[in-house]
Design a protein around this motif. Structure first.
Motif, mmCIF file in Angstrom:
data_model
loop_
_atom_site.group_PDB
_atom_site.id
_atom_site.type_symbol
_atom_site.label_atom_id
_atom_site.label_comp_id
_atom_site.label_asym_id
_atom_site.label_seq_id
_atom_site.Cartn_x
_atom_site.Cartn_y
_atom_site.Cartn_z
ATOM 1 N N ASP A 6 0.831 -1.206 0.000
ATOM 2 C CA ASP A 6 0.000 0.000 0.000
ATOM 3 C C ASP A 6 0.864 1.254 0.000
ATOM 4 O OD1 ASP A 6 -2.455 -1.456 0.178
ATOM 5 O OD2 ASP A 6 -2.034 -1.795 2.296
ATOM 6 N N HIS A 7 0.340 2.296 -0.640
ATOM 7 C CA HIS A 7 1.027 3.586 -0.668
ATOM 8 C C HIS A 7 1.012 4.232 0.710
ATOM 9 C CE1 HIS A 7 0.172 3.115 -4.957
ATOM 10 N NE2 HIS A 7 1.199 3.925 -5.150
ATOM 11 N N GLN A 8 2.095 4.898 1.043
ATOM 12 C CA GLN A 8 2.134 5.711 2.250
ATOM 13 C C GLN A 8 1.387 7.002 1.939
ATOM 14 O OE1 GLN A 8 6.099 6.434 3.728
ATOM 15 N NE2 GLN A 8 6.788 4.402 3.150
ATOM 16 N N ALA A 30 0.101 6.289 -7.494
ATOM 17 C CA ALA A 30 -1.180 6.467 -6.811
ATOM 18 C C ALA A 30 -1.940 5.146 -6.850
ATOM 19 C CB ALA A 30 -1.987 7.569 -7.492
ATOM 20 N N PRO A 31 -2.747 4.876 -5.823
ATOM 21 C CA PRO A 31 -3.465 3.605 -5.765
ATOM 22 C C PRO A 31 -4.423 3.379 -6.939
ATOM 23 C CG PRO A 31 -3.702 4.805 -3.681
ATOM 24 C CD PRO A 31 -2.993 5.705 -4.641
ATOM 25 N N TRP A 32 -4.964 4.441 -7.497
ATOM 26 C CA TRP A 32 -5.937 4.331 -8.581
ATOM 27 C C TRP A 32 -5.307 4.322 -9.970
ATOM 28 C CZ3 TRP A 32 -5.008 8.498 -11.492
ATOM 29 C CH2 TRP A 32 -4.485 9.628 -10.865
ATOM 30 N N ALA A 53 14.857 -2.658 0.632
ATOM 31 C CA ALA A 53 13.880 -1.823 1.322
ATOM 32 C C ALA A 53 13.056 -1.139 0.240
ATOM 33 C CB ALA A 53 14.582 -0.788 2.192
ATOM 34 N N HIS A 54 11.751 -1.092 0.411
ATOM 35 C CA HIS A 54 10.842 -0.559 -0.603
ATOM 36 C C HIS A 54 9.849 0.382 0.066
ATOM 37 C CE1 HIS A 54 6.994 -1.256 -3.030
ATOM 38 N NE2 HIS A 54 7.774 -0.563 -3.838
ATOM 39 N N TRP A 55 9.814 1.618 -0.410
ATOM 40 C CA TRP A 55 8.841 2.587 0.076
ATOM 41 C C TRP A 55 7.947 2.991 -1.080
ATOM 42 C CZ3 TRP A 55 11.969 6.712 3.291
ATOM 43 C CH2 TRP A 55 12.562 6.083 4.393
ATOM 44 N N LYS A 56 6.659 2.743 -0.944
ATOM 45 C CA LYS A 56 5.680 3.115 -1.963
ATOM 46 C C LYS A 56 5.040 4.421 -1.507
ATOM 47 C CE LYS A 56 3.320 -0.134 -3.841
ATOM 48 N NZ LYS A 56 2.334 -1.139 -4.259
ATOM 49 N N ILE A 57 5.307 5.479 -2.259
ATOM 50 C CA ILE A 57 4.886 6.827 -1.882
ATOM 51 C C ILE A 57 3.735 7.286 -2.769
ATOM 52 C CG2 ILE A 57 5.646 9.223 -1.592
ATOM 53 C CD1 ILE A 57 7.225 7.189 0.138
ATOM 54 N N GLU A 58 2.631 7.680 -2.130
ATOM 55 C CA GLU A 58 1.517 8.247 -2.899
ATOM 56 C C GLU A 58 1.913 9.643 -3.338
ATOM 57 O OE1 GLU A 58 -3.250 9.153 -2.571
ATOM 58 O OE2 GLU A 58 -2.320 7.777 -1.149
ATOM 59 N N ASP A 59 1.883 9.862 -4.638
ATOM 60 C CA ASP A 59 2.329 11.121 -5.216
ATOM 61 C C ASP A 59 1.129 11.881 -5.771
ATOM 62 O OD1 ASP A 59 4.388 12.937 -5.975
ATOM 63 O OD2 ASP A 59 4.280 12.186 -8.030
ATOM 64 N N GLY A 60 1.320 13.138 -6.034
ATOM 65 C CA GLY A 60 0.272 13.962 -6.621
ATOM 66 C C GLY A 60 0.659 15.422 -6.579
ATOM 67 N N SER A 68 10.633 16.895 -5.593
ATOM 68 C CA SER A 68 12.078 16.975 -5.375
ATOM 69 C C SER A 68 12.832 15.935 -6.200
ATOM 70 C CB SER A 68 12.413 16.833 -3.883
ATOM 71 O OG SER A 68 12.239 15.501 -3.439
ATOM 72 N N PHE A 69 12.144 14.850 -6.588
ATOM 73 C CA PHE A 69 12.734 13.833 -7.457
ATOM 74 C C PHE A 69 12.309 14.031 -8.918
ATOM 75 C CE2 PHE A 69 13.486 11.563 -3.476
ATOM 76 C CZ PHE A 69 14.725 10.996 -3.712
ATOM 77 N N GLN A 70 11.682 15.148 -9.226
ATOM 78 C CA GLN A 70 11.219 15.487 -10.582
ATOM 79 C C GLN A 70 10.361 14.390 -11.206
ATOM 80 O OE1 GLN A 70 15.145 15.996 -11.002
ATOM 81 N NE2 GLN A 70 14.934 17.881 -9.878
ATOM 82 N N VAL A 71 9.458 13.822 -10.408
ATOM 83 C CA VAL A 71 8.542 12.799 -10.902
ATOM 84 C C VAL A 71 7.514 13.457 -11.811
ATOM 85 C CG1 VAL A 71 6.750 11.153 -10.225
ATOM 86 C CG2 VAL A 71 8.876 11.308 -8.905
ATOM 87 N N LYS A 72 7.381 12.925 -13.028
ATOM 88 C CA LYS A 72 6.421 13.452 -14.000
ATOM 89 C C LYS A 72 5.363 12.412 -14.368
ATOM 90 C CE LYS A 72 8.979 17.197 -15.289
ATOM 91 N NZ LYS A 72 8.913 18.189 -14.286
ATOM 92 N N LEU A 73 5.743 11.130 -14.407
ATOM 93 C CA LEU A 73 4.837 10.050 -14.773
ATOM 94 C C LEU A 73 4.854 8.989 -13.686
ATOM 95 C CD1 LEU A 73 5.883 9.600 -18.514
ATOM 96 C CD2 LEU A 73 3.801 10.691 -17.683
ATOM 97 N N TRP A 74 3.758 8.254 -13.583
ATOM 98 C CA TRP A 74 3.662 7.178 -12.597
ATOM 99 C C TRP A 74 3.616 5.835 -13.289
ATOM 100 C CZ3 TRP A 74 -1.187 9.785 -10.254
ATOM 101 C CH2 TRP A 74 -0.809 10.880 -9.479
#
Length: 107
Positions: A6-8, A30-32, A53-60, A68-74
């Motif tokens: 699950d996303h944090q 994102a979960p959806w 170690a795996h961290w699932k981060i909910e982004d938006g 800060s990580f320049q995320v553009k696509l999921w």
């Protein structure tokens, strides 16, 4: 640390991410998100095989960690070692798409 299913909802501060020692796989999405859902089997197999170690981060919009990580696509998957980015994959579909991450890990 096992695969995070699950996303944090509350993202960690960038300073906490940068302070992590060892290998860490950050997954932004994102979960959806259909692309995120499609990537899960390959990501789980990769995390389990590498014992990462795996961290699932909910982004938006307005989420500072993803920006800060320049995320553009999921999903965007970032491999860190001692808080520093060493590899990144965007929208993986299968295990072959994760070869860049695997190549960055020590053998």
């Amino acid at each position: 640390m096992p695969f995070m299913r699950d996303h944090q909802a509350v993202e960690p501060p960038r300073g906490d991410v940068d302070a992590q020692r060892g290998w860490l796989l950050l997954e932004f999405g994102a979960p959806w998100c259909g692309h995120c859902q499609a990537a899960q089997p390959a990501l789980q197999a990769f995390v389990d095989a590498q014992d990462l170690a795996h961290w699932k981060i909910e982004d938006g919009k307005g989420r500072p960690l993803g920006r800060s990580f320049q995320v553009k696509l999921w999903p965007t998957v970032v491999l860190l070692h001692d808080g520093q980015e060493v590899a990144r994959v965007v929208r993986p579909v299968d295990g072959a798409d994760l070869a860049t991450l695997e190549a960055a890990l020590p053998t």
